[in-house]
Motif scaffolding. Sequence first.
Motif, PDB file in Angstrom:
ATOM      1  N   TRP A  46      -0.846  -6.351  13.578  1.00  0.00           N
ATOM      2  CA  TRP A  46      -0.483  -6.285  14.989  1.00  0.00           C
ATOM      3  C   TRP A  46       1.047  -6.320  15.143  1.00  0.00           C
ATOM      4  CZ3 TRP A  46       1.986 -10.383  17.577  1.00  0.00           C
ATOM      5  CH2 TRP A  46       2.189 -10.155  18.941  1.00  0.00           C
ATOM      6  N   ASN A  49       3.167  -2.909  13.935  1.00  0.00           N
ATOM      7  CA  ASN A  49       2.307  -1.852  14.478  1.00  0.00           C
ATOM      8  C   ASN A  49       2.326  -0.593  13.594  1.00  0.00           C
ATOM      9  OD1 ASN A  49       1.429   0.349  16.006  1.00  0.00           O
ATOM     10  ND2 ASN A  49       1.852  -0.716  17.927  1.00  0.00           N
ATOM     11  N   SER A  51       2.288   2.341  14.189  1.00  0.00           N
ATOM     12  CA  SER A  51       3.188   3.424  14.605  1.00  0.00           C
ATOM     13  C   SER A  51       4.583   3.258  14.001  1.00  0.00           C
ATOM     14  CB  SER A  51       3.288   3.463  16.132  1.00  0.00           C
ATOM     15  OG  SER A  51       3.942   2.296  16.592  1.00  0.00           O
TER      16      SER A  51
HETATM   17  C1  LIG Z   1       1.185   0.475  18.538  1.00  0.00           C
HETATM   18  O1  LIG Z   1       2.183   1.057  19.314  1.00  0.00           O
HETATM   19  C2  LIG Z   1       1.756   2.195  20.046  1.00  0.00           C
HETATM   20  C3  LIG Z   1       2.951   2.849  20.696  1.00  0.00           C
HETATM   21  O2  LIG Z   1       3.959   1.930  20.995  1.00  0.00           O
HETATM   22  C4  LIG Z   1       0.666   1.777  21.034  1.00  0.00           C
HETATM   23  O3  LIG Z   1       0.208   2.909  21.766  1.00  0.00           O
HETATM   24  C5  LIG Z   1      -0.489   1.146  20.262  1.00  0.00           C
HETATM   25  O4  LIG Z   1      -1.458   0.669  21.148  1.00  0.00           O
HETATM   26  C6  LIG Z   1       0.010   0.016  19.380  1.00  0.00           C
HETATM   27  N1  LIG Z   1      -1.074  -0.435  18.532  1.00  0.00           N
HETATM   28  C7  LIG Z   1      -1.437  -1.704  18.410  1.00  0.00           C
HETATM   29  C8  LIG Z   1      -2.548  -1.977  17.451  1.00  0.00           C
HETATM   30  O5  LIG Z   1      -0.882  -2.590  19.010  1.00  0.00           O
END
Ligand SMILES: *[C@@H]1O[C@H](CO)[C@@H](O)[C@H](O)[C@H]1NC(C)=O
Length: 538
Positions: A46, A49, A51
């Motif tokens: 978490w 992330n 991304s």
């Molecule tokens: C990770 O970051 C992206 C873009 O900022 C977001 O859309 C996504 O929900 C995030 N994922 C988690 C698991 O928090």
Amino acid sequence: MAETKGSKEPPSTKQVVCRALSRVLLQAFIWIHQGFDYIVDIFCNWWYNESKRQIVPPVKDPLLLESAVSLAEKIRKKEVRSEEVVKCFIARIREVNPIINAVTDECFDEAIEEAQAVDAIVASRSEEELKREKPFLGVPFTTKDSTACKGVLHTLGIQARKDVRADEDSEVVARLKAAGGILLGVTNIPEINMWCESRNMLHGQTNNPYDTRRTVGGSSGGEACVIAACGSPLGIGSDIGGSIRLPCFTCGIFGHKPTTGLTPTRGLTLRTGEEGRTMVSAGPMSRYVQDLAPLLRVLIGEDKAVKELQLDDEVPLANLQVVYSDALGDIRASAMRPDMMEPLMRAVNHFQEISKLPVRKIHIKNMKYTFRLWHYWILKEPCDFSYELSNRKGRVDFWRELPLKLFGMSNFTLAAIVRLAMEAILPVEVPAWAEEKTNSMVKEITEILGENGVLLFPSSPMPAMHHYASFVRPYNFAYFAIFNVLNLPVTQVPMGLNAEGIPVGIQVVGAPNKDRLCLAVAKELQKAFGGYVPPFPV
Ligand SMILES: *[C@@H]1O[C@H](CO)[C@@H](O)[C@H](O)[C@H]1NC(C)=O
Ligand SMILES: *[C@@H]1O[C@H](CO)[C@@H](O)[C@H](O)[C@H]1NC(C)=O
């Protein structure tokens, strides 16, 4: 002699209850620990992330994917010029270093000049002669910051040394240069090499080329990282508690920790080479197993390679006695993950098929004491952590540094503070106990392995962790450190990637001076399972 405990008398009710209770408590601890590890991973996933995950970009030039011995051969045969090879790796370092932060100082201009000189030599000498005298002629290499390289930064990761350059080459670097290697620069480490991640206040944190949210391991972390990212074909590491094998494992490349005492130590982490007994060894690191033995020869010298290690002797794999073990037995280390069991069992099954002797599972009973034994032996090393941390100007005191750290005013990383705490707080082990335990384990394992045996052993309970997660898993490094305690030769073998694209691997351990068995088994595993897999699609 009349009393043989427990053989006649049935155990009392009290004993039965106590034993059952301790088993229940032990199992409860293991479950709680597993649950804790699970929560740590959920938190890391978490926090870091998905991304934010980066990998290094694909290579543009196929030269970057060659082994060091193949590059050397092509240079000798005039199929490629050393200058071209050196410039190619320099360009790659420039491309990937902003992502991985592995190389902390470079000597690119000198490297290009040396390469031009090599190309002039190649034009005038016979191939055979060059192969014999300079096996790595024209091949670029790197090493860690703590391995002295003349004129290049030698900071040990501490601020007080931020401008310090080595005035002469360490013995191992001098030997590789004499064998024709061309130094490109030095790579990141934790302070004084004493942690399992490569991060310091001077050069920052090195990121894993397969997933930048994860660690590269340590202490030769920048080194394994730049090699895995194809910024360098060849490296020299040093290993006192897993420092070659752990980062090689974490970055999916090959590394070899030789039998202790074979490699010269002058210039490794400020050693003079006259210190006497030590657990440290220098050793080769590469993406390809075929580079390890030739570099090992250069590092230890031809004489030792032939007389002590018989590196040229054929190893008939079918006659090997392969044994394996899947646990250290220390419940403070994390539980073995399925993605780490899988490569171990793949290797076991492979040797089950090709060797005449059945592969046996063994259990070495005192391995659970590794952490304490390593702590005992590390305190006997000439390297005094709090003294080195002060740049030999006194001592860095844990009780002064801890509050400074809490207020963000310390010059050191959390890892250094933890290491200081260990020295300040952990009890010193009883020498007779530690030495007896160590000796009995060496005896047990050398008897099992004999002249012809190797031990397949997990590298770690889990693949490359997220940055900082090692602070709540400080016991996992014992999977490597056990073989420093025992002074045995070990080859770290990459066994592909797990489902998340992170490298996995195993250790291949031999009896003293049986380095060639480890290397032969590693070679077979590379052949059977592919070894290094680049972080990018090829
Ligand atoms: C990770 O970051 C992206 C873009 O900022 C977001 O859309 C996504 O929900 C995030 N994922 C988690 C698991 O928090
Ligand atoms: C940190 O290092 C600098 C320069 O080496 C020194 O001046 C300063 O006093 C150090 N800070 C602490 C808190 O020790």
